[in-house]
Design an enzyme around this catalytic site. Structure first.
Site, PDB file in Angstrom:
ATOM      1  N   ASP A  33       0.847  -1.186   0.000  1.00 29.55           N
ATOM      2  CA  ASP A  33       0.000   0.000   0.000  1.00 29.55           C
ATOM      3  C   ASP A  33       0.890   1.246   0.000  1.00 29.55           C
ATOM      4  O   ASP A  33       1.896   1.314   0.701  1.00 29.55           O
ATOM      5  CB  ASP A  33      -0.918  -0.004   1.233  1.00 29.55           C
ATOM      6  CG  ASP A  33      -2.056   0.994   1.119  1.00 29.55           C
ATOM      7  OD1 ASP A  33      -3.211   0.548   1.000  1.00 29.55           O
ATOM      8  OD2 ASP A  33      -1.775   2.213   1.140  1.00 29.55           O
ATOM      9  N   ASN A  91     -12.873  -3.113   2.725  1.00 31.77           N
ATOM     10  CA  ASN A  91     -13.784  -1.971   2.690  1.00 31.77           C
ATOM     11  C   ASN A  91     -14.684  -2.112   1.464  1.00 31.77           C
ATOM     12  O   ASN A  91     -14.200  -2.451   0.377  1.00 31.77           O
ATOM     13  CB  ASN A  91     -12.990  -0.663   2.602  1.00 31.77           C
ATOM     14  CG  ASN A  91     -12.110  -0.447   3.827  1.00 31.77           C
ATOM     15  OD1 ASN A  91     -12.489  -0.778   4.939  1.00 31.77           O
ATOM     16  ND2 ASN A  91     -10.919   0.099   3.616  1.00 31.77           N
ATOM     17  N   GLY A  97     -16.363   2.817   3.227  1.00 31.67           N
ATOM     18  CA  GLY A  97     -15.151   3.628   3.076  1.00 31.67           C
ATOM     19  C   GLY A  97     -14.221   3.156   1.977  1.00 31.67           C
ATOM     20  O   GLY A  97     -13.015   3.399   2.030  1.00 31.67           O
ATOM     21  N   GLN A  98     -14.766   2.477   0.955  1.00 30.89           N
ATOM     22  CA  GLN A  98     -13.927   2.015  -0.153  1.00 30.89           C
ATOM     23  C   GLN A  98     -13.582   3.189  -1.058  1.00 30.89           C
ATOM     24  O   GLN A  98     -14.477   3.876  -1.556  1.00 30.89           O
ATOM     25  CB  GLN A  98     -14.673   0.935  -0.947  1.00 30.89           C
ATOM     26  CG  GLN A  98     -13.845   0.346  -2.082  1.00 30.89           C
ATOM     27  CD  GLN A  98     -14.585  -0.759  -2.829  1.00 30.89           C
ATOM     28  OE1 GLN A  98     -15.738  -1.077  -2.517  1.00 30.89           O
ATOM     29  NE2 GLN A  98     -13.932  -1.344  -3.814  1.00 30.89           N
ATOM     30  N   HIS A 104     -10.343  -5.331  -3.374  1.00 27.89           N
ATOM     31  CA  HIS A 104      -9.020  -5.554  -2.789  1.00 27.89           C
ATOM     32  C   HIS A 104      -9.155  -5.921  -1.328  1.00 27.89           C
ATOM     33  O   HIS A 104     -10.055  -5.464  -0.635  1.00 27.89           O
ATOM     34  CB  HIS A 104      -8.126  -4.322  -2.951  1.00 27.89           C
ATOM     35  CG  HIS A 104      -8.727  -3.057  -2.440  1.00 27.89           C
ATOM     36  ND1 HIS A 104      -9.687  -2.353  -3.144  1.00 27.89           N
ATOM     37  CD2 HIS A 104      -8.527  -2.368  -1.296  1.00 27.89           C
ATOM     38  CE1 HIS A 104     -10.031  -1.283  -2.463  1.00 27.89           C
ATOM     39  NE2 HIS A 104      -9.354  -1.268  -1.320  1.00 27.89           N
ATOM     40  N   HIS A 106      -7.090  -5.811   2.211  1.00 25.70           N
ATOM     41  CA  HIS A 106      -5.943  -5.242   2.929  1.00 25.70           C
ATOM     42  C   HIS A 106      -5.387  -6.310   3.870  1.00 25.70           C
ATOM     43  O   HIS A 106      -6.151  -6.942   4.613  1.00 25.70           O
ATOM     44  CB  HIS A 106      -6.372  -4.065   3.809  1.00 25.70           C
ATOM     45  CG  HIS A 106      -6.880  -2.866   3.072  1.00 25.70           C
ATOM     46  ND1 HIS A 106      -6.139  -1.722   2.920  1.00 25.70           N
ATOM     47  CD2 HIS A 106      -8.065  -2.622   2.466  1.00 25.70           C
ATOM     48  CE1 HIS A 106      -6.848  -0.818   2.260  1.00 25.70           C
ATOM     49  NE2 HIS A 106      -8.024  -1.336   1.963  1.00 25.70           N
TER      50      HIS A 106
HETATM   51  P1  AMP Z   1      -9.803   1.421   0.217  1.00 31.32           P
HETATM   52  O1  AMP Z   1     -10.141   2.592   1.070  1.00 31.32           O
HETATM   53  O2  AMP Z   1     -10.137   0.103   0.885  1.00 31.32           O
HETATM   54  O3  AMP Z   1     -10.373   1.537  -1.174  1.00 31.32           O
HETATM   55  O4  AMP Z   1      -8.230   1.399   0.115  1.00 31.32           O
HETATM   56  C1  AMP Z   1      -7.510   1.895  -0.963  1.00 31.32           C
HETATM   57  C2  AMP Z   1      -6.051   1.799  -0.596  1.00 31.32           C
HETATM   58  O5  AMP Z   1      -5.294   1.939  -1.771  1.00 31.32           O
HETATM   59  C3  AMP Z   1      -5.565   2.880   0.393  1.00 31.32           C
HETATM   60  O6  AMP Z   1      -5.014   2.249   1.548  1.00 31.32           O
HETATM   61  C4  AMP Z   1      -4.499   3.631  -0.401  1.00 31.32           C
HETATM   62  O7  AMP Z   1      -3.403   4.021   0.394  1.00 31.32           O
HETATM   63  C5  AMP Z   1      -4.094   2.602  -1.441  1.00 31.32           C
HETATM   64  N1  AMP Z   1      -3.565   3.128  -2.692  1.00 31.32           N
HETATM   65  C6  AMP Z   1      -4.082   4.113  -3.471  1.00 31.32           C
HETATM   66  N2  AMP Z   1      -3.339   4.288  -4.576  1.00 31.32           N
HETATM   67  C7  AMP Z   1      -2.329   3.371  -4.506  1.00 31.32           C
HETATM   68  C8  AMP Z   1      -1.238   3.037  -5.343  1.00 31.32           C
HETATM   69  N3  AMP Z   1      -1.009   3.688  -6.499  1.00 31.32           N
HETATM   70  N4  AMP Z   1      -0.399   2.043  -4.967  1.00 31.32           N
HETATM   71  C9  AMP Z   1      -0.599   1.390  -3.804  1.00 31.32           C
HETATM   72  N5  AMP Z   1      -1.625   1.653  -2.966  1.00 31.32           N
HETATM   73  C10 AMP Z   1      -2.482   2.631  -3.302  1.00 31.32           C
END
Ligand code: AMP
Length: 114
Positions: A33, A91, A97-98, A104, A106
């Site tokens: 991340d 999420n 909160g997605q 994906h 985490h």
């Molecule tokens: P969510 O809120 O579950 O959609 O999480 C999205 C996650 O993607 C967040 O933790 C961001 O820090 C991560 N994120 C966004 N852009 C990138 C990227 N280019 N490379 C790696 N992680 C990312």
């Protein structure tokens, strides 16, 4: 809502954007991340165009679902965090909160995660 192929994880899967890969196979890509919330913070994404966990389980065939979950386990083994434990978060949608509309998981670990 249709899948939006301009999302950042779709770009990473198409190699239009870089990522720090942890694990990859036919079913999934796992990468660090960009804004880690723990010492180890990895995202595992399926390779197909699935918006969220509900969309994935609605549309993916059995091979894809099993392959994705096995890829999560392979990622956990590669990270070496199975003995100490870890947290997995999914999420989903606005209330969940997605931020990125590509399914994906985490994986958070390397420390006690609250
Ligand atoms: P969510 O809120 O579950 O959609 O999480 C999205 C996650 O993607 C967040 O933790 C961001 O820090 C991560 N994120 C966004 N852009 C990138 C990227 N280019 N490379 C790696 N992680 C990312």
């Amino acid at each position: 809502m249709p899948y939006d192929s301009t999302n950042v994880f779709a770009k990473i899967l198409r190699k239009e954007m870089a990522c720090e890969t942890v694990y990859e196979d036919d079913y999934a890509l796992a990468f660090y991340d960009l804004h880690p919330k723990a010492r180890i913070h990895v995202l595992v994404v399926p390779k197909g165009p699935f918006r969220d966990v509900y969309d994935f389980h609605q549309k993916a065939d059995a091979d894809t679902i099993v392959g994705f979950h096995k890829a999560i386990n392979a990622t956990l083994r590669r990270l070496g965090i199975v003995p100490e434990g870890f947290k997995m978060i999914i999420n989903t949608g606005t209330n969940g909160g997605q931020e990125v509309p590509h399914y994906h998981v985490h994986i958070l670990g390397g420390q006690r995660v609250g």
